[in-house]
Write an enzyme that holds these catalytic residues in place. Structure first.
Site, PDB file in Angstrom:
ATOM      1  N   GLU B  60       0.814  -1.226   0.000  1.00 41.37           N
ATOM      2  CA  GLU B  60       0.000   0.000   0.000  1.00 41.37           C
ATOM      3  C   GLU B  60       0.838   1.263   0.000  1.00 41.37           C
ATOM      4  OE1 GLU B  60      -0.855  -2.677   1.730  1.00 41.37           O
ATOM      5  OE2 GLU B  60      -2.873  -3.133   1.004  1.00 41.37           O
ATOM      6  N   HIS B 129     -11.523  -4.594   8.956  1.00 40.81           N
ATOM      7  CA  HIS B 129     -11.994  -4.566   7.561  1.00 40.81           C
ATOM      8  C   HIS B 129     -13.232  -3.705   7.336  1.00 40.81           C
ATOM      9  CE1 HIS B 129      -9.159  -7.575   6.149  1.00 40.81           C
ATOM     10  NE2 HIS B 129      -9.742  -7.644   4.973  1.00 40.81           N
TER      11      HIS B 129
HETATM   12  C1  TPP Z   1      -2.394  -4.683   4.097  1.00 39.53           C
HETATM   13  C2  TPP Z   1      -3.393  -5.494   3.386  1.00 39.53           C
HETATM   14  N1  TPP Z   1      -3.600  -5.292   2.073  1.00 39.53           N
HETATM   15  C3  TPP Z   1      -4.503  -6.025   1.411  1.00 39.53           C
HETATM   16  C4  TPP Z   1      -5.225  -6.983   2.053  1.00 39.53           C
HETATM   17  C5  TPP Z   1      -6.258  -7.803   1.305  1.00 39.53           C
HETATM   18  N2  TPP Z   1      -5.802  -9.182   1.180  1.00 39.53           N
HETATM   19  C6  TPP Z   1      -6.195 -10.141   2.030  1.00 39.53           C
HETATM   20  S1  TPP Z   1      -5.472 -11.601   1.743  1.00 39.53           S
HETATM   21  C7  TPP Z   1      -4.613 -10.982   0.435  1.00 39.53           C
HETATM   22  C8  TPP Z   1      -3.690 -11.873  -0.331  1.00 39.53           C
HETATM   23  C9  TPP Z   1      -2.680 -12.495   0.564  1.00 39.53           C
HETATM   24  O1  TPP Z   1      -1.837 -13.312  -0.166  1.00 39.53           O
HETATM   25  P1  TPP Z   1      -0.771 -14.201   0.570  1.00 39.53           P
HETATM   26  O2  TPP Z   1      -0.002 -13.378   1.535  1.00 39.53           O
HETATM   27  O3  TPP Z   1      -0.025 -14.927  -0.462  1.00 39.53           O
HETATM   28  O4  TPP Z   1      -1.649 -15.200   1.453  1.00 39.53           O
HETATM   29  P2  TPP Z   1      -2.701 -16.287   0.942  1.00 39.53           P
HETATM   30  O5  TPP Z   1      -4.013 -15.592   0.830  1.00 39.53           O
HETATM   31  O6  TPP Z   1      -2.222 -16.846  -0.329  1.00 39.53           O
HETATM   32  O7  TPP Z   1      -2.741 -17.292   2.044  1.00 39.53           O
HETATM   33  C10 TPP Z   1      -4.916  -9.632   0.243  1.00 39.53           C
HETATM   34  C11 TPP Z   1      -4.377  -8.795  -0.828  1.00 39.53           C
HETATM   35  C12 TPP Z   1      -5.015  -7.145   3.431  1.00 39.53           C
HETATM   36  N3  TPP Z   1      -5.712  -8.015   4.148  1.00 39.53           N
HETATM   37  N4  TPP Z   1      -4.089  -6.399   4.073  1.00 39.53           N
END
Ligand code: TPP
Ligand code: MG
Lengths: 325, 326
Positions: B60, B129
């Site tokens: 971000e 959220h």
């Molecule tokens: C700071 C932040 N930005 C965006 C999000 C939205 N978000 C939730 S899960 C996710 C993807 C996470 O990917 P990863 O770290 O690979 O974990 P996975 O979901 O694959 O277990 C995003 C973008 C968030 N929760 N927090």
């Protein structure tokens, strides 16, 4: 779940338990999907179906007194760290009997007694806590380790880099477990990272890195043990890179328009950690025994739903408690 | 007049601006193939390509900062922050950089960037959220802050935000994406800094933002059954604030309620109340009422969440208190 005697590898006798634990998590999450679709579960939920070996293999390698910080995809970590399915399910139903007493929900699972410092709805949110918890252990001379789970997507956020750098700089007893399922929501790794090996990011801080097939629970356990032993013995933090597979959508209800359906199906067929372990155990666990195991954990899951549904709703005004200590 | 959902209205403003102006582009997490976590940018990758509908890593601070940098070099980027809770991760770039660059450069630079984001409770995601954080940003000189509550407003205001030469933090409310409303055939830019009177009334003015505009309109209908005539005004732009419209409405009705979903204490409504008491002191017949969330993080359990955030009944109660009928 922490076991008393700690060996470098899982004993043959433990594998049945390991299988049972992974199966419990699988059935639990399938039930969560079903109850969410039935409109019974509020909120925003992410399952880790396909990634059970990582949760179980890592948590089994922990000692009592070690702590974890988890992610938005936290049900498996939470169960593997010892929270009873009843307490987890009750939380998902928003009940007082839940592991966060109805204040948290799926993305905010806490169980301090079992060493769970919390799931996190903010990507990377828990990583600095792990550095700090490990710092506390180091300052007090306690032989404990703090361990963070996070995904590949999380290696792009500032806290990842800052927390790892600090941990390495101060040589705290921390372990950073990357569950690399190659997806961050709808974004494939090739679109979020310019390098193909995410361990290189940890290496850039001079951190020790280890790798394992995250679908192979024995390999996960063995690697996690190695990492924990290293950190516990005061040699500094370790980065553990697990190659994982996300079978289902990012969140429950995700139509996955961005993903090749065949790919997901194929991975589920060839890389299912439960199937893989079962195949290894072929000789020692018969189909009947497996069915029995399945029935047993399915009953536990059913019971957790009953427990949760008959739980106590918080009073509305309870919302104002716990704001301050 | 065509009818659009709030979601389609946002998409329409983005698309039309991108069609007319190569300098306008989008960046954000999961906005390309997936079309954004709220589906706002669905179909835009196909029309504009991945250069202009740019998926970013989960970074971000970098995405907000890169949008700022591109805007300093003559682009008009629209950065999407998936949830406004994550604006806190971008806050350094928004607050210390975007807001102050024009000022610090003695007027040499402009930062025509839009930070689009969404939030709002009512679906029990828990504490991280669904926050409403507009008060954090209205406090910062150099930022403009918009919070639109209808399809027509969100389209016209987003257009103005994109073409404003200042950084704009643009709040959308999650629960409003599916609502429908008529919009003009052609985009009519809505000036930043102009309030909208949604409903005229004589006895009390409700000044509301976001979801609470709709809750206040419901409350106003209820109040009318009790013989109370309610005016509902949406400032639409929180910074700059259309003080004149708010004050003149209150001078007419002599009573005011300020309503938002964000925590009441230290909220945007406190500033509105201060403006009103100072500029309309002699016209006020009752203390200004404030409606907002109770002072706690958002709880998960639906019963607690519903208790914390305000609803039409809370606005109605406040209305009745101002006219002495509570
Ligand atoms: C700071 C932040 N930005 C965006 C999000 C939205 N978000 C939730 S899960 C996710 C993807 C996470 O990917 P990863 O770290 O690979 O974990 P996975 O979901 O694959 O277990 C995003 C973008 C968030 N929760 N927090
Ligand atoms: Mg991932």
């Amino acid at each position: 779940m922490a076991t008393a005697e700690h060996k470098a590898t899982l004993a043959k006798s433990e594998l049945g338990d390991v299988l049972r634990e992974m199966l419990l998590i699988r059935r639990f999450e399938e039930k969560v999907e079903e109850r969410f679709r039935a409109g019974e579960l509020p909120g925003f939920l992410h399952v880790a179906i396909g990634q059970e070996a990582s949760a179980v293999g890592v948590c089994r390698a922990l000692e009592d007194g070690d702590v974890i910080a988890s992610t938005h995809r936290a049900h498996g970590h939470t169960l593997a760290k010892g929270t009873h399915p009843n307490e987890l399910m009750a939380e998902l139903y928003g009940k007082q009997e839940g592991c966060s007493h109805g204040y948290g929900g799926s993305m905010h699972l806490y169980d301090v007694e079992r060493g769970n410092m919390g799931a996190n709805a903010v990507i990377g949110g828990g990583l600095p806590h792990v550095t700090g918890a490990a710092l506390a252990f180091q300052m007090r001379g306690e032989p404990r380790v703090a361990l963070a789970f996070f995904g590949d997507g999380a290696t792009n956020i500032g806290t990842f880099h800052e927390a790892l750098n600090l941990a390495q700089l101060w040589q705290v007893p921390a372990v950073f477990v990357l569950e690399d399922n190659k997806w961050a929501e709808s974004t494939p790794e090739s679109q979020h990272s310019p390098i193909r090996d995410l361990s290189d990011r940890a290496k850039a801080f001079g951190m020790k890195t280890l790798k394992a097939d995250g679908q192979d629970v024995e390999a996960v356990y063995k690697t996690a043990r190695q990492a924990l032993d290293h950190a516990r013995s005061g040699k500094g933090p370790v980065f553990v890179h697990l190659d994982c597979v996300r079978f289902h959508g990012h969140y429950i209800g995700d139509p996955q328009v961005y993903r090749d359906k065949d790919e997901a199906r194929k991975l589920a067929e060839t890389r299912d950690p439960i199937k893989l372990l079962r195949e290894k155990l072929k000789l020692s666990i018969s189909d009947e025994e497996f069915e029995e195991l399945d029935t047993e954990v399915t009953e536990m899951v059913e019971a957790s739903v009953e427990f949760a549904k008959s739980g106590t709703d918080p009073a509305p005004e309870d919302a104002l408690k716990n704001v301050y200590a | 007049m065509p009818e659009l959902t709030y979601r389609e209205a946002v998409r329409d403003a983005l698309s039309q601006a991108m069609r007319q102006d190569d300098g306008v582009f989008l960046m954000g997490e999961d906005i390309a193939e997936m079309g954004g976590s709220m589906g706002v940018t669905q179909g835009m990758l196909e029309e504009f390509g991945k250069e202009r509908v740019r998926n970013t890593p989960i970074s971000e601070m970098a995405l907000a900062g890169a949008a700022i940098g591109a805007s300093m070099q003559g682009m008009r980027p629209v950065a999407e922050i998936m949830y406004e809770d994550f604006l806190t991760l971008a806050a350094e770039q928004v607050v210390n950089q975007a807001a102050k660059i024009r000022y610090m450069s003695g007027g040499q630079l402009t930062v025509p960037v839009v930070f689009r984001t969404q939030g709002g409770a009512g679906w029990s995601p828990g504490a991280q959220h669904a926050q409403q954080l507009e008060a954090w940003f209205v406090h910062i000189p150099g930022l403009k802050v918009v919070f639109a509550s209808t399809p027509e407003d969100v389209r016209g205001l987003l257009w103005s935000a994109i073409y404003d030469d200042n950084p704009v933090v643009f709040f959308e409310h999650r629960t409003l994406y599916p609502i429908k409303g008529n919009v003009p055939q052609e985009i009519e830019p809505i000036p930043i800094g102009r309030a909208r009177v949604h409903r005229e009334g004589e006895d009390v003015t409700v000044i509301a933002t976001g979801r609470l505009v709709h809750e206040s309109l419901k409350a106003a209908e209820e109040a009318e059954r009790d013989g109370i005539s309610v005016e509902v005004v949406d400032p639409r732009t929180l910074q700059p604030l259309d003080e004149e419209s708010l004050v003149s409405s209150v001078k007419k009705t002599n009573r005011a309620v300020v309503a938002h979903e964000a925590v009441t204490r230290m909220g945007f409504g406190a500033e509105v109340a201060a403006v009103l008491q100072y500029q309309a002191f002699d016209w006020l017949d009752a203390p200004i009422e404030r409606v907002g969330a109770k002072f706690s993080p958002l709880p998960f359990a639906p019963v607690m969440e519903a208790f914390v955030v305000p609803h039409a009944e809370d606005v109605l109660t406040a209305i009745k208190r101002t006219v002495g009928k509570a």
